[in-house]
Design an enzyme around this catalytic site. Sequence first.
Site, short mmCIF file in Angstrom:
data_model
loop_
_atom_site.label_atom_id
_atom_site.label_comp_id
_atom_site.label_asym_id
_atom_site.label_seq_id
_atom_site.Cartn_x
_atom_site.Cartn_y
_atom_site.Cartn_z
N ARG A 72 1.01 -0.99 -0.56
CA ARG A 72 -0.48 -0.13 0.08
C ARG A 72 0.45 0.83 0.14
O ARG A 72 1.94 1.60 0.71
CB ARG A 72 -1.22 0.06 1.41
CG ARG A 72 -1.56 1.62 1.43
CD ARG A 72 -2.48 1.06 2.89
NE ARG A 72 -3.10 2.47 2.38
CZ ARG A 72 -3.18 3.45 3.46
NH1 ARG A 72 -2.91 3.18 5.11
NH2 ARG A 72 -3.56 4.06 3.81
N HIS A 116 -2.49 10.98 0.86
CA HIS A 116 -1.99 10.46 2.66
C HIS A 116 -1.53 12.56 2.89
O HIS A 116 -0.56 12.04 2.80
CB HIS A 116 -1.68 9.46 2.60
CG HIS A 116 -0.97 9.03 4.06
ND1 HIS A 116 -1.14 7.59 3.84
CD2 HIS A 116 -0.73 9.10 4.59
CE1 HIS A 116 -0.76 7.39 5.42
NE2 HIS A 116 -0.74 8.60 5.59
N GLU A 161 -7.07 8.98 6.41
CA GLU A 161 -7.22 8.57 7.66
C GLU A 161 -7.49 10.88 7.86
O GLU A 161 -7.01 11.66 8.20
CB GLU A 161 -6.11 9.66 8.60
CG GLU A 161 -5.58 7.97 9.02
CD GLU A 161 -4.18 7.39 9.35
OE1 GLU A 161 -3.64 8.59 9.93
OE2 GLU A 161 -4.06 6.49 10.43
N ASN A 291 -7.00 1.97 10.21
CA ASN A 291 -5.99 2.31 11.06
C ASN A 291 -6.35 2.08 12.21
O ASN A 291 -7.24 2.72 13.01
CB ASN A 291 -5.51 3.36 10.35
CG ASN A 291 -5.50 3.10 8.57
OD1 ASN A 291 -5.47 3.37 8.27
ND2 ASN A 291 -5.18 4.37 8.60
N TYR A 293 -3.64 1.95 16.48
CA TYR A 293 -2.79 2.46 17.19
C TYR A 293 -2.44 2.20 18.07
O TYR A 293 -2.00 1.25 19.11
CB TYR A 293 -1.39 2.77 16.30
CG TYR A 293 -1.33 3.30 14.84
CD1 TYR A 293 -0.21 2.93 14.62
CD2 TYR A 293 -2.11 4.37 14.15
CE1 TYR A 293 0.18 3.02 13.81
CE2 TYR A 293 -1.53 3.75 12.86
CZ TYR A 293 -0.69 3.58 12.55
OH TYR A 293 0.29 3.57 11.45
N GLU A 352 -3.56 -0.35 8.63
CA GLU A 352 -2.50 -0.21 9.32
C GLU A 352 -2.33 0.25 10.43
O GLU A 352 -3.88 -0.15 11.38
CB GLU A 352 -1.75 1.94 9.48
CG GLU A 352 -1.83 2.94 8.28
CD GLU A 352 -1.22 4.50 8.47
OE1 GLU A 352 -1.55 4.35 9.06
OE2 GLU A 352 -1.53 4.99 7.99
O1 IFM Z 1 2.76 7.12 9.75
C1 IFM Z 1 1.47 7.64 10.29
C2 IFM Z 1 0.39 7.67 8.76
O2 IFM Z 1 1.00 8.43 8.07
C3 IFM Z 1 -0.70 8.07 8.69
N1 IFM Z 1 -1.71 6.92 10.49
C4 IFM Z 1 -0.19 6.88 11.67
C5 IFM Z 1 1.29 6.67 11.01
C6 IFM Z 1 2.25 6.91 12.20
O3 IFM Z 1 1.16 7.74 13.10
#
Ligand code: IFM
Length: 444
Positions: A72, A116, A161, A291, A293, A352
């Site tokens: 990606r 992006h 995002e 995405n 985290y 992500e």
């Molecule tokens: O690096 C970023 C990415 O560009 C977008 N999502 C979160 C990642 C980590 O912060």
Amino acid sequence: MGDTLHPMFTWGVGTSAYQIEGGIEDGKGESIWDRFARDSPMVDDGVIACDHYHRYRSDVALMADLGVDAYRFSIAWTRILPEGRGRVEPRGLDFYNRLIDELLGAGVTPWVTLYHWDLPQAIQDRGGWVNREVVDAFAEYTGVVADALGDRVTNWITHNEPWVASMLGYQQGVLAPGVTGWDNGLGAAHHLLLSHGRAVAEIRSRVADARVGLALDCRPVSAASDRPEDLEASVHFDGFRNRWFFDPVFGRGYPTDMAEVYERLGRWNPDWVRPGDIETIGTPIDFLGVNYYTAFQVSAGREEVDDSGIAPGHPALPGHTEMGWPIVPSALADFLVRVQEEYDPPSIIITENGASYSDAPDRHGVVADERRIAYLASHVAAVDEARSRGARVDGYFLWSLLDNLEWVAGFSQRFGLVWVDRQTLERIPKASFFWYRDVIASRR
Ligand code: IFM
């Protein structure tokens, strides 16, 4: 395990243009990130980044060695249309043509992200995402890219995002273009979402077998206590951070509880939404990109605070990554199940997931990033759990292939499976690279 349910599970890695390409040449126009890096106290810039523009062949060879099914990456709008609209720069398209051919030759399927965060500065000069004209510009850009690459690209992600692009870029102003104000943030969000819907139609009209989605960042949230005010704050945070984007994408329009608050506070003007907009935004998608985290606990007074992700690297506290983000894999599993139950997407792709740790090569050149492996293993297990609980998750893209430019946090935050030496730009696969290679091979 879930693989018997979903035999075509896709394993991949992701990157984005500004974070890795460098290569300010061949007619590339200026983007809002070029301008922001020049004018703000950013610690690093993307002039060289990982020099992927010149090293893409060896980077594709790394992916082939890793054994991923898919890659990606994002297209830099300013390579294709340097002024945002009008004149097409063939050398920009040539770069992505070469990259895609290289990928296909290596047996790696390209997944293209159209946006992006690197808006052409020329469009920002006319108001950027706050000015509704940007929707036509994005449709034009999408058409040019789909015409050029659609013979070899099936999988398309319109936006990455949109919460970050709008709220951090146009409401808080901590990311490019550094604009502030709620009306700007929510106006930008509406035009990002509207342009997503327009782009879905543009791609489908040009690419017969296209599969189109978008990547929404999510922040699962729980209340810090059972106190009613904390519970209320967590519902509001969920609306601010998640539902404002998920609801319209799935055809429900904007959540009324949030619209009422925003309107009462003078942040949101319902007239921005013109007849047909809600239907366009809710155009059915082929997959939802998620995405993920970290997750948040929210207490009253902090229902609109998400200040994660803007600090340069610092030592990780136990249970946190070096971004300072709590590690909560169970929240990923629960969020995926919730998304499936509430919105019923035809397919979910983890677009992500990854962790920042700065473990460096030892004197033998080995990068023993065991904490990243532990993070990734627990999150892949969470995806398995979500699948066993009914979530239709069909792919996992690890963020990221390379240590890259973590926006305003610079190069000190390292998310890569591959170490990038900042002086020589040499690539050194980390222990997590070999771990991921084994995971992929064992799942086939
Ligand atoms: O690096 C970023 C990415 O560009 C977008 N999502 C979160 C990642 C980590 O912060």
